[in-house]
Write an enzyme that holds these catalytic residues in place. Structure first.
Site, PDB file in Angstrom:
ATOM      1  N   GLU A 103      10.393  15.162  15.661  1.00  0.00           N
ATOM      2  CA  GLU A 103      10.636  14.888  14.339  1.00  0.00           C
ATOM      3  C   GLU A 103       9.670  16.141  13.539  1.00  0.00           C
ATOM      4  O   GLU A 103       8.417  15.770  13.784  1.00  0.00           O
ATOM      5  CB  GLU A 103      10.327  13.636  13.543  1.00  0.00           C
ATOM      6  CG  GLU A 103      10.656  13.586  12.396  1.00  0.00           C
ATOM      7  CD  GLU A 103      10.554  12.245  11.668  1.00  0.00           C
ATOM      8  OE1 GLU A 103       9.585  11.689  11.769  1.00  0.00           O
ATOM      9  OE2 GLU A 103      11.382  11.876  10.957  1.00  0.00           O
ATOM     10  N   GLU A 156      10.451   0.537   9.737  1.00  0.00           N
ATOM     11  CA  GLU A 156      11.725   1.779   9.380  1.00  0.00           C
ATOM     12  C   GLU A 156      10.744   3.210   9.810  1.00  0.00           C
ATOM     13  O   GLU A 156       9.950   3.429   9.158  1.00  0.00           O
ATOM     14  CB  GLU A 156      12.052   1.926   7.980  1.00  0.00           C
ATOM     15  CG  GLU A 156      12.704   0.752   7.281  1.00  0.00           C
ATOM     16  CD  GLU A 156      13.845   0.719   7.903  1.00  0.00           C
ATOM     17  OE1 GLU A 156      14.432   1.711   8.460  1.00  0.00           O
ATOM     18  OE2 GLU A 156      14.648  -0.335   7.525  1.00  0.00           O
ATOM     19  N   CYS A 204      13.397  10.781   6.570  1.00  0.00           N
ATOM     20  CA  CYS A 204      13.377  10.491   7.769  1.00  0.00           C
ATOM     21  C   CYS A 204      14.692  10.497   8.582  1.00  0.00           C
ATOM     22  O   CYS A 204      15.151  10.844   9.590  1.00  0.00           O
ATOM     23  CB  CYS A 204      12.970   8.765   7.891  1.00  0.00           C
ATOM     24  SG  CYS A 204      13.785   7.850   6.310  1.00  0.00           S
ATOM     25  N   LYS A 215       0.958  -1.378   0.115  1.00  0.00           N
ATOM     26  CA  LYS A 215       0.060  -0.055  -0.160  1.00  0.00           C
ATOM     27  C   LYS A 215       0.910   1.331  -0.048  1.00  0.00           C
ATOM     28  O   LYS A 215       1.791   1.408   0.972  1.00  0.00           O
ATOM     29  CB  LYS A 215      -0.830   0.186   1.234  1.00  0.00           C
ATOM     30  CG  LYS A 215      -1.683   1.213   1.112  1.00  0.00           C
ATOM     31  CD  LYS A 215      -2.651   1.619   2.578  1.00  0.00           C
ATOM     32  CE  LYS A 215      -1.942   2.542   3.150  1.00  0.00           C
ATOM     33  NZ  LYS A 215      -2.140   3.869   2.731  1.00  0.00           N
TER      34      LYS A 215
HETATM   35  P1  NAP Z   1       2.346   7.415   8.598  1.00  0.00           P
HETATM   36  O1  NAP Z   1       1.167   8.130   9.201  1.00  0.00           O
HETATM   37  O2  NAP Z   1       3.038   6.521   9.642  1.00  0.00           O
HETATM   38  O3  NAP Z   1       2.011   6.667   7.300  1.00  0.00           O
HETATM   39  C1  NAP Z   1       3.033   5.896   6.598  1.00  0.00           C
HETATM   40  C2  NAP Z   1       1.883   4.744   5.895  1.00  0.00           C
HETATM   41  O4  NAP Z   1       1.179   4.004   6.684  1.00  0.00           O
HETATM   42  C3  NAP Z   1       1.098   5.387   5.047  1.00  0.00           C
HETATM   43  O5  NAP Z   1       0.687   4.627   3.785  1.00  0.00           O
HETATM   44  C4  NAP Z   1      -0.321   5.261   5.799  1.00  0.00           C
HETATM   45  O6  NAP Z   1      -1.373   5.629   4.921  1.00  0.00           O
HETATM   46  C5  NAP Z   1       0.064   4.094   6.556  1.00  0.00           C
HETATM   47  N1  NAP Z   1      -0.944   3.980   7.927  1.00  0.00           N
HETATM   48  C6  NAP Z   1      -1.247   5.043   8.498  1.00  0.00           C
HETATM   49  N2  NAP Z   1      -2.043   4.532   9.688  1.00  0.00           N
HETATM   50  C7  NAP Z   1      -1.716   3.110   9.524  1.00  0.00           C
HETATM   51  C8  NAP Z   1      -2.078   2.106  10.544  1.00  0.00           C
HETATM   52  N3  NAP Z   1      -2.874   2.239  11.734  1.00  0.00           N
HETATM   53  N4  NAP Z   1      -1.844   0.755  10.116  1.00  0.00           N
HETATM   54  C9  NAP Z   1      -1.026   0.659   9.133  1.00  0.00           C
HETATM   55  N5  NAP Z   1      -0.768   1.418   8.172  1.00  0.00           N
HETATM   56  C10 NAP Z   1      -0.948   2.865   8.404  1.00  0.00           C
HETATM   57  O7  NAP Z   1       3.246   8.572   8.254  1.00  0.00           O
HETATM   58  P2  NAP Z   1       3.202   9.619   7.124  1.00  0.00           P
HETATM   59  O8  NAP Z   1       1.950  10.455   7.583  1.00  0.00           O
HETATM   60  O9  NAP Z   1       3.009   9.238   5.807  1.00  0.00           O
HETATM   61  O10 NAP Z   1       4.292  10.587   7.384  1.00  0.00           O
HETATM   62  C11 NAP Z   1       4.430  11.444   8.658  1.00  0.00           C
HETATM   63  C12 NAP Z   1       5.602  10.722   9.325  1.00  0.00           C
HETATM   64  O11 NAP Z   1       6.138   9.559   9.062  1.00  0.00           O
HETATM   65  C13 NAP Z   1       6.659  11.821   9.469  1.00  0.00           C
HETATM   66  O12 NAP Z   1       6.538  12.912  10.318  1.00  0.00           O
HETATM   67  C14 NAP Z   1       7.878  10.725   9.843  1.00  0.00           C
HETATM   68  O13 NAP Z   1       7.766  10.782  11.309  1.00  0.00           O
HETATM   69  C15 NAP Z   1       7.499   9.393   9.445  1.00  0.00           C
HETATM   70  N6  NAP Z   1       8.261   9.100   8.310  1.00  0.00           N
HETATM   71  C16 NAP Z   1       9.409   8.098   8.230  1.00  0.00           C
HETATM   72  C17 NAP Z   1       9.980   7.738   7.251  1.00  0.00           C
HETATM   73  C18 NAP Z   1      11.125   6.797   7.280  1.00  0.00           C
HETATM   74  O14 NAP Z   1      11.659   6.306   6.369  1.00  0.00           O
HETATM   75  N7  NAP Z   1      11.300   6.394   8.428  1.00  0.00           N
HETATM   76  C19 NAP Z   1       9.425   7.874   5.986  1.00  0.00           C
HETATM   77  C20 NAP Z   1       8.353   8.875   5.942  1.00  0.00           C
HETATM   78  C21 NAP Z   1       7.544   9.283   7.074  1.00  0.00           C
HETATM   79  P3  NAP Z   1      -1.979   7.157   4.730  1.00  0.00           P
HETATM   80  O15 NAP Z   1      -0.809   7.477   3.810  1.00  0.00           O
HETATM   81  O16 NAP Z   1      -3.405   6.578   4.096  1.00  0.00           O
HETATM   82  O17 NAP Z   1      -2.328   7.543   5.973  1.00  0.00           O
END
Ligand code: NAP
Ligand code: MG
Length: 490
Positions: A399, A268, A302, A194
């Protein structure tokens, strides 16, 4: 050049002529189905959602909202492919499919780069030079491993895990898909992936590539949807392995929901990397490295170098040079080849960043921003730095995921090290010094998965990537990345 003189140069109209990448060569459908069992199918619920261009706020396409029923269909298709063609195929033939995907990505690189920049807001220079070539490189790299797994783990018998459920974020959409899919397939697993809600288009294009490469139906299934769709994939009882990249918050939810199951997982998560500059560093190069570390991809990284520690004797010089450099950074049209900082990925991410800018000022830190103009439409943030911050400030601890740098100073190596390690995260770090001994000392003691010396944000498929502490569990990339998709029998 002083800030004054740089500003003068700008105000005198010393600017690059626009050099926009054309969009004539790409095609985006008005609507995309879910990629299940080798074909695009309508979602069970009949519901779709829009994906917008964050630089213009215009709708690019609409994609399917996958529900539990669709997830179940996709997992069934993946299971069928795993039990059927994929697990019976010679490993060298699995490798051939991966090579084919890699080559098609290279052939269609320009189209992928343009769509990545349109859908996610990142500068075309990055999607063209980093995201897409690295995505292809990942498929090439893991294609090579497919028939050599027993050499990777001498004396053990590597066995695939089964169906992998994979959930990825919006900051490197195609690259994260490649990081997930390539090692999974090389090891003989099948996948349900996804993409993030705001950046589904290159994943849909990748589905077309997978179809064109004639992979057996069901080996790769791609479902667009919301966080709930991600949770349905993670919690599906017939998924054997979960690979997640995203926020620490969601990572913790996933870890809790996997406790007590026999699913293998890699997470990650977030980061708050320290970039540490010693007085003996090549200062101009270090300033470029800091700029790359935090302003690259709007700070949507990240492993972004969001905390800067400068040795006190050069702090004034470094901050002055940084401010000068920030004046020359071009914020604007992601499709323009001169753009340094593109659009913030979404309205909600912009809101998050802006709330942190306020928090920083309320905490008493001094804020400085580049003064260039911003487009009227779209989501934008000027490159920003904060000085006068302390270790306990929220902008130092949390972050932000935007182009926002918090600067502190240190006197001795030990002080720099202690401050750098004072964070719940541990994904990456950077050290800038002329002395090899300092590099070894720092890199051994910074608690982070990846540490760069005299460079920053360099990636390679052969190198493992992953975090300490709240930055995650497990490693992706390189030989380590294979282990995450295998059971090693004796
Ligand atoms: P996120 O909310 O954790 O979302 C990441 C992915 O997980 C998206 O595909 C999201 O879907 C999905 N998701 C959301 N809630 C979920 C759940 N309960 N169970 C399974 N999957 C779920 O992160 P984001 O909003 O995309 O990014 C914001 C934060 O992510 C940043 O502030 C940073 O901390 C972190 N980040 C870390 C990395 C890394 O490589 N370590 C990379 C990007 C982001 P939706 O898109 O539909 O919400
Ligand atoms: Mg979008």
């Amino acid at each position: 050049m002083s800030t004054e003189s740089t500003k003068l140069a700008f105000n005198d109209g010393w600017q690059y002529a626009p050099a926009p990448e054309s969009t004539d060569h790409i095609s985006i459908d008005e609507q995309y189905g879910l990629f299940i069992g080798g074909e695009f199918v309508a979602p069970e619920s009949g519901r779709y959602f829009e994906t917008v261009n964050p630089a213009t706020e215009q709708t690019l396409s609409s994609v399917s909202l996958a529900s539990a029923a669709d997830v179940d269909l996709a997992v069934k298709a993946a299971r069928k492919a795993y039990n059927g063609a994929w697990s019976k195929m010679a490993a060298a033939d699995r490798g051939k499919y991966l090579f084919r995907i890699a080559r098609i990505l290279q052939e269609r690189a320009r189209e992928f780069a343009t769509i990545e920049s349109l859908d996610g807001g990142k500068p075309i220079r990055e999607s063209r030079d980093i995201d897409i070539p690295l995505a292809a490189a990942h498929f090439f790299y893991y294609a090579g491993w497919a028939d050599k797994l027993e050499y990777a783990f001498p004396g053990r018998r590597p066995v695939p895990l089964g169906v992998a459920g994979q959930v990825i974020p919006w900051n490197f959409p195609l690259l994260m898909a490649a990081w997930k899919i390539a090692p999974a397939l090389a090891c003989g697993n099948t996948v349900v992936l996804k993409p993030a809600e705001t950046t589904p288009l290159t994943a849909m294009k990748l589905a077309e590539v997978i179809r064109d490469a004639e992979l057996p139906p069901g080996v790769v299934n791609i479902l667009t949807g919301a966080g709930e769709t991600g949770a349905e994939i993670v919690n599906h009882p017939d998924v054997n392995k979960v690979a997640f990249t995203g926020s620490t918050e969601v990572g913790k939810i996933i870890q809790r929901s996997l406790a007590g199951t026999d699913k293998k997982y890699t997470l990650e998560l977030g980061g708050k990397a320290a970039n540490i500059i010693f007085a003996d560093a090549a200062i101009d190069e270090a300033v470029e490295g800091i700029v790359n570390g935090i302003f690259f991809n709007q700070g949507h990284v990240c492993c972004a170098g969001s905390r800067l520690f400068v040795q006190e004797s050069v702090a004034e010089e470094v901050v002055r040079k940084l401010k000068d450099r920030m004046e020359t950074l071009i914020v604007g049209d992601p499709l323009d080849k001169n753009t340094d900082i593109g659009a913030i990925n979404s309205a909600s991410q912009l809101e998050t960043i802006q709330s942190y800018l306020k928090v920083g000022q309320d905490e008493g830190a001094e804020m400085y921003q580049g003064s260039g103009s911003l487009p009227e439409q779209g989501y934008w943030c000027r490159p920003t730095l904060f000085t006068g911050v302390s270790q306990s400030n929220r902008i130092v601890q949390e972050e932000i995921f935007g182009p926002v740098l918090a600067i502190q100073t240190f006197r001795t190596l030990e002080e720099g090290l202690t401050k750098a390690n004072n964070t719940p995260y541990g994904l990456s770090g950077g050290v800038w010094t002329d002395k090899g001994a300092k590099i070894f000392k720092m890199t051994q003691q910074i608690r982070a998965g990846v540490i760069w010396a005299n460079t920053f944000n360099k990636f390679d498929p052969t190198s493992p990537f992953g975090g300490y502490k709240e930055s995650g569990v497990g490693r992706e990339g390189g030989l380590h990345g294979l282990g995450a998709y295998l059971k090693l029998e004796t």
